[in-house]
Design a protein around this motif. Structure first.
Motif, short mmCIF file in Angstrom:
data_model
loop_
_atom_site.label_atom_id
_atom_site.label_comp_id
_atom_site.label_asym_id
_atom_site.label_seq_id
_atom_site.Cartn_x
_atom_site.Cartn_y
_atom_site.Cartn_z
N ARG A 688 -8.43 8.73 0.58
CA ARG A 688 -8.49 7.38 0.04
C ARG A 688 -7.15 6.65 0.17
NH1 ARG A 688 -11.44 10.16 -4.90
NH2 ARG A 688 -10.60 11.90 -3.69
N TYR A 689 -6.11 7.40 0.32
CA TYR A 689 -4.77 6.80 0.50
C TYR A 689 -4.22 7.30 1.83
CZ TYR A 689 0.34 6.43 0.06
OH TYR A 689 1.67 6.19 0.30
N TYR A 914 0.15 10.17 -2.96
CA TYR A 914 0.15 8.84 -3.58
C TYR A 914 1.04 8.81 -4.81
CZ TYR A 914 -2.13 4.98 -6.23
OH TYR A 914 -2.41 3.86 -6.97
N ARG A 919 6.62 4.03 -5.92
CA ARG A 919 6.79 2.64 -5.48
C ARG A 919 6.87 2.52 -3.97
NH1 ARG A 919 10.33 2.43 -10.20
NH2 ARG A 919 12.19 2.68 -8.90
N SER A 921 4.85 3.65 -1.97
CA SER A 921 3.49 3.52 -1.44
C SER A 921 3.07 2.07 -1.27
CB SER A 921 2.49 4.22 -2.37
OG SER A 921 2.37 3.51 -3.59
N GLY A 922 3.71 1.16 -2.00
CA GLY A 922 3.32 -0.23 -1.94
C GLY A 922 2.03 -0.52 -2.69
N LYS A 923 1.52 0.48 -3.40
CA LYS A 923 0.27 0.34 -4.12
C LYS A 923 0.54 0.17 -5.62
CE LYS A 923 -2.12 1.36 -0.36
NZ LYS A 923 -2.99 0.38 0.33
N THR A 924 -0.51 -0.28 -6.32
CA THR A 924 -0.44 -0.32 -7.78
C THR A 924 -0.65 1.10 -8.30
OG1 THR A 924 -1.31 -2.57 -7.85
CG2 THR A 924 -1.44 -1.28 -9.89
N LEU A 925 0.29 1.60 -9.05
CA LEU A 925 0.25 3.00 -9.49
C LEU A 925 -0.47 3.14 -10.82
CD1 LEU A 925 3.94 3.88 -8.64
CD2 LEU A 925 1.93 4.67 -7.40
N LYS A 938 -9.35 6.60 -7.76
CA LYS A 938 -9.43 5.48 -6.83
C LYS A 938 -8.03 4.95 -6.54
CE LYS A 938 -14.03 3.99 -8.32
NZ LYS A 938 -14.84 2.87 -8.90
N CYS A 939 -7.79 4.65 -5.29
CA CYS A 939 -6.50 4.08 -4.88
C CYS A 939 -6.52 2.59 -5.15
CB CYS A 939 -6.25 4.36 -3.39
SG CYS A 939 -4.64 3.79 -2.81
N GLN A 940 -5.56 2.12 -5.94
CA GLN A 940 -5.52 0.70 -6.31
C GLN A 940 -5.07 -0.17 -5.14
OE1 GLN A 940 -6.38 -0.35 -9.43
NE2 GLN A 940 -6.92 1.76 -9.95
#
Length: 940
Positions: A688-689, A914, A919, A921-925, A938-940
């Protein structure tokens, strides 16, 4: 921590065996071992035993046979003003007040600078090492310079930074001192040898509110406090007149007594004071020679020790002693106690040795690290030659040490397993630095003269775009673009350190920047000045070092560049620190250097210098190349934040240059892994990531249970994506298999730590802490994955012994590891702790016994740690339930289950990557403290 076996907590191997006729471990007390040896493993004591036994047990270890020596722990000098060695002999035969106000303070005001403190500290450290001291506590101005000396030499130290109400050579006032000192504390976090303490000079040198503030800071920051208290009868009388109470009573009122407080001198103690000190377990530092020399009085050590108070020894500064010989201090303390008590049996030699070693360690709060010869403690030890004239003949080893001339009979001194004195010679530094050199520039040099001559010889070729410096011309546009995109060049002054002939310097000036170029190559600067004149470019050039610039331009520049220069100086860390010093708050610093790896050697030295002749031969030395982790550690130590690490590629044939992350995409990475890791390739298709290649580059991650299952998969995946992985597990064979795979298929630096968590204790983890600190300086991730299943039986029939084993492995060991390594995690900008949990830790089930209970504890541990670290924002904490997974533990729990029906560990690795990427990752953690399920997240 290079190679597979740099550190093994189980201490199954050792590097060096030191044997001697006498070994005095100090703990247990009054113990004298004959014909014994101490085995050193890395920086720790690995074993102690009869010499014949250890030689047979460790046949491959180096053996140092000291046939006429006493081995004992290194001494601990708990109060010193080290740089005052340069004032030795000044102000003789004066009482304290006159000595300070008429002699010492005026002299210090006249001579205080970086050079004075550095030279004075070097001299002091040499004297202490040669007389048997391996740890000292210092209280003096410019403590950052003291720290540099200690780190460079390798001596253990507590730096009690001075806090004084009035302006002085280091601080404007008490608040300024606290700000600077706490910044130094942050810089030294993770350093295994040097730590910081608060050093309020005295009660009378601070206002009442400031003293209370210091007390609060000590408690809030969990920092030791060392202060001169009750040094003279006049001080105590003045306190009673001013406040109606003693300084000890005042300290008790504001919460500044306790085991974290080190009260220095204490020559005047009332019954009330004694009770307060004893009841709060406050530490006392006794400086007998200095107190007697200044006629200040004496500390009643006998009464204090009878009351259960920890008493240690200090020399004070050389200006009031005039020696830093702690053996002489122990003798003086013994004689003084015998005289004042009119009892020849008082303060015997065994007690004085304890006071000079383990007593000192307890006073400084490091008794779990040093102070005695015990397995797992730091290898801080000394050897005394009993054939020395002042030691002959010897009837009793304790008496010989304290009342003989042991301080002048030191043959060997080891700190953290490193020999700093050998055969009576100081290996760490020049024992007689030149104190007459009046050229301040000479002391600020960080210059390799051969490098200067090399570049001066090529100076006339700097501006030929097709000549010896063609690659610099080719890569310059990319460098300028990278810098200008990240820093506003017109918002403040710019300095180019190591500017050479001015290629980059002029380019920055052409963009409208106010630029200064700095270099030590005079001929190259002449060329730079001439070219700037011909080009009509306004640039200021200075011949000098970064260190010299820091003396004259502190916090002056908004943008600082130091490119292709660090590998040409003698100490890149010093240059990094100087660059930090000249940078304005909120400014930007740019470094570039060459990674020390085989690829760089092949391309830059063999290829560029010898095959393609793109650079003059001898331009680079491979040993001076710097790894990104090393540079990052130096940057953080200088108080800077690492914002970006990017690679640069250069094609000498097309002359094209690119700066940025490797453009290798996910598919190419998986193709590269191909046959070597098919399970990962198969699993990644459904992740998913999808992480960027090298998303973990420069990160250091410790994985427990790394030999098999989820731990092995995580270790390999973390390494595939750039992390240096510390592999901790019970089976050496399994760890070696994972290590060999990582070493073969990645460019990272794995390390093996064979360790049975059932046997893990604080001493072993302290050794691990030192090893990680010395090698990496910081820890970015900690995956607690190792677990023990235990039997599946009703609680009423659960074996107690097995219950304790499960709890030790699953609960106690993760806590001990996290507790001991916390400062290394806290030193990272974005660290992550992952606790592998289980569904039975969220909903209890019959017959899962200790395992289920331990996983409930894991969940609780995660939530408490997350809540405690959330506000600081530097450490994220998660619990992950992998669910049924194809592992050996799952097979043991469900022996009839078809493993093929379960997901592989690799199928969960996107979640672990993930979380560790954070940080990056550039994703919402997920919020810190989150409970995650590997199958449903789920990957945000």
């Amino acid at each position: 921590m290079s190679g597979k076996y740099r550190y093994t907590p189980s201490m199954k191997s050792c590097d060096l065996i030191i044997s001697a006729p006498w070994v005095l471990p100090v703990a247990p007390e009054n113990t004298a071992l004959t014909d014994h040896s101490v085995a050193i493993s890395g920086s720790r004591i690995g074993d102690i035993g009869p010499t014949d036994t250890l030689l047979q047990k460790y046949p491959d270890a180096q053996h140092l046979a000291l046939d006429h020596h006493i081995l004992l722990p290194g001494l601990i000098n708990t109060h010193c003003h080290s740089a005052m060695t340069l004032l030795r002999g000044a102000g003789e035969d004066q009482p304290l007040k006159a000595w300070l106000e008429e002699t010492i303070w005026p002299l210090e005001a006249a001579v205080m600078n970086d050079n004075y403190v550095t030279l004075g500290t070097q001299l002091a450290v040499a004297e202490m090492l040669l007389s048997g001291t391996t740890t000292f506590s210092d209280m003096y101005f410019l403590p950052e310079k003291v720290a540099e000396v200690c780190v460079d030499i390798g001596i253990r130290a507590q730096l009690a930074f001075p806090i004084i109400e009035f302006a002085n050579a280091w601080s404007k006032n008490a608040d300024d001192a606290l700000d600077k000192g706490l910044a130094l504390h942050e810089q030294l976090k993770g350093n295994g040898l040097v730590h910081v303490a608060l050093g309020p000079h005295s009660g009378y040198s601070l206002s009442a509110s400031e003293l209370e503030h210091v007390a609060r800071v000590g408690l809030d920051q969990n920092l030791p406090i060392q202060m001169h208290i009750h040094e003279t009868a006049q001080e105590v009388a003045d306190a009673h007149q001013l406040m109606g109470q003693s300084w000890i009573e005042r300290c008790a009122d504001i919460g500044m007594l306790g085991p974290h407080v080190q009260a220095v001198h204490m020559t005047q103690i009332s019954d009330t004071d004694l009770k307060l000190v004893a009841d709060t377990n406050t530490r006392i530092v006794h400086c007998p020679t200095s107190n007697l020399k200044l006629a200040s009085g004496y500390c009643p050590t006998t009464e204090l020790r009878h009351a259960g108070v920890t008493v240690s020894l200090g020399t004070d500064g050389a200006a009031s002693n005039n020696r830093l010989n702690l053996f002489a201090e122990a003798r003086m303390a013994s004689l003084l106690a015998k005289h004042t008590n009119q009892n020849a049996a008082a303060a015997n030699a065994q007690d004085m040795l304890h006071m000079a070693t383990l007593g000192g360690a307890r006073a400084l709060g490091i008794a779990d690290v040093t102070g005695s010869l015990e397995v797992g403690k730091a290898a801080d030890l000394i050897a005394v030659d009993i054939n020395s004239l002042g030691m002959l003949p010897m009837y009793n080893p304790f008496a010989a040490l304290i009342h003989g001339d042991a301080g002048n009979a030191i043959s060997h001194t080891y700190v953290a397993g490193k020999a700093l004195v050998k055969d009576g010679a100081d290996l760490a530094l020049y024992t007689s630095p030149d104190l007459t050199d009046s050229d301040p520039m000479s002391e600020n040099e960080n210059v390799d003269r051969d490098e200067i001559e090399k570049f001066d010889a090529l100076a006339h070729r700097w501006w030929d775009p097709n000549g010896d410096f063609k690659p610099l011309h080719d890569i310059n546009p990319s460098r300028v673009q990278y810098i200008s995109e990240r820093s506003d060049l017109q918002s403040g002054p710019v300095v180019d350190i190591g500017c050479g002939g001015g290629i980059l310097t002029e380019s920055l000036a052409n963009l409208g920047a106010d630029v200064t170029g700095v270099d030590m190559a005079g001929k190259a600067l002449s060329v730079a000045r001439l070219h700037a004149l011909e080009s009509g470019v306004d640039v200021t050039y200075i011949e000098g070092t970064a260190e010299a610039l820091a003396q004259t331009h502190a916090e002056h520049f908004h943008t600082v560049t130091c490119l292709e220069m660090l590998e040409h100086v003698t100490s890149y860390a010093s240059t990094v620190a100087a660059c930090a010093a000249v940078t304005q708050p909120g400014g930007n610093v740019f470094f570039s250097t060459i990674n020390r790896n085989p690829k760089a050697y092949a391309l830059l030295i063999l290829g560029a210098e010898y095959v393609l002749n793109l650079l003059p031969r001898g331009t680079h030395e491979y040993a001076k190349f710097i790894k990104p982790s090393e540079l990052s550690s130096a940057i953080r130590a200088a108080g800077l934040e690492v914002v970006d690490i990017s690679g640069m590629s250069y094609n000498p044939f097309t002359r094209a240059c690119n700066i940025g992350r490797d453009k290798l995409d996910m598919n190419e990475l998986l193709d590269k892994l191909g046959a070597s890791y098919p399970a990962l390739v198969a699993a990644a298709a459904s992740w998913r990531y999808q992480p960027e290649p090298e998303i973990l580059a420069g990160c250091n991650i410790l994985v427990t249970g790394a030999g098999a299952g989820i731990g092995a998969a995580a270790a390999k995946c973390f390494a595939c994506y750039g992390a240096n992985v510390i592999l901790l597990g019970r089976s050496r064979n399994h760890l070696e298999s994972v290590f060999d795979w990582i070493e073969t298929h990645t460019n990272t630096q794995p390390v093996i730590v064979p360790c049975d968590l059932e046997q893990l204790d604080a001493s072993a983890t302290h050794a691990l802490h030192s090893a990680i600190s010395e090698t990496y300086g910081v820890l970015h991730g900690l995956l607690h994955n190792a677990s023990r299943l235990g039997p599946k039986v009703p609680l009423a029939h659960y074996p107690i012994e097995e219950w304790l084993r499960v709890m030790q492995t699953n609960v106690n060991a993760p806590f001990i590891l996290t507790h001991t390594l916390f400062d290394l995690l806290d030193a990272a900008d974005d660290a992550c702790v992952i606790n592998t949990s289980s569904s039975v830790g969220r909903q209890g089930r019959a017959y899962w016994g200790a395992y289920a209970v331990s996983k409930f504890a894991t969940e609780g541990f995660s939530q408490v740690l997350a809540d405690e670290t959330e506000s600081a924002g530097r450490i994220r904490v998660y619990s992950v339930n992998p669910g049924g997974t194809r592992t050996a533990m799952r097979k043991a729990a469900y022996p009839l289950e078809d493993p093929a029906s379960l997901p592989s560990p690799e199928q969960h690795m996107d979640l672990y990557l993930y979380l560790m990427a954070g940080r990056r990752s550039g994703k919402t953690l997920p919020d810190t403290g989150a409970q995650l399920d590997a199958r449903t997240w789920k990957c945000q």
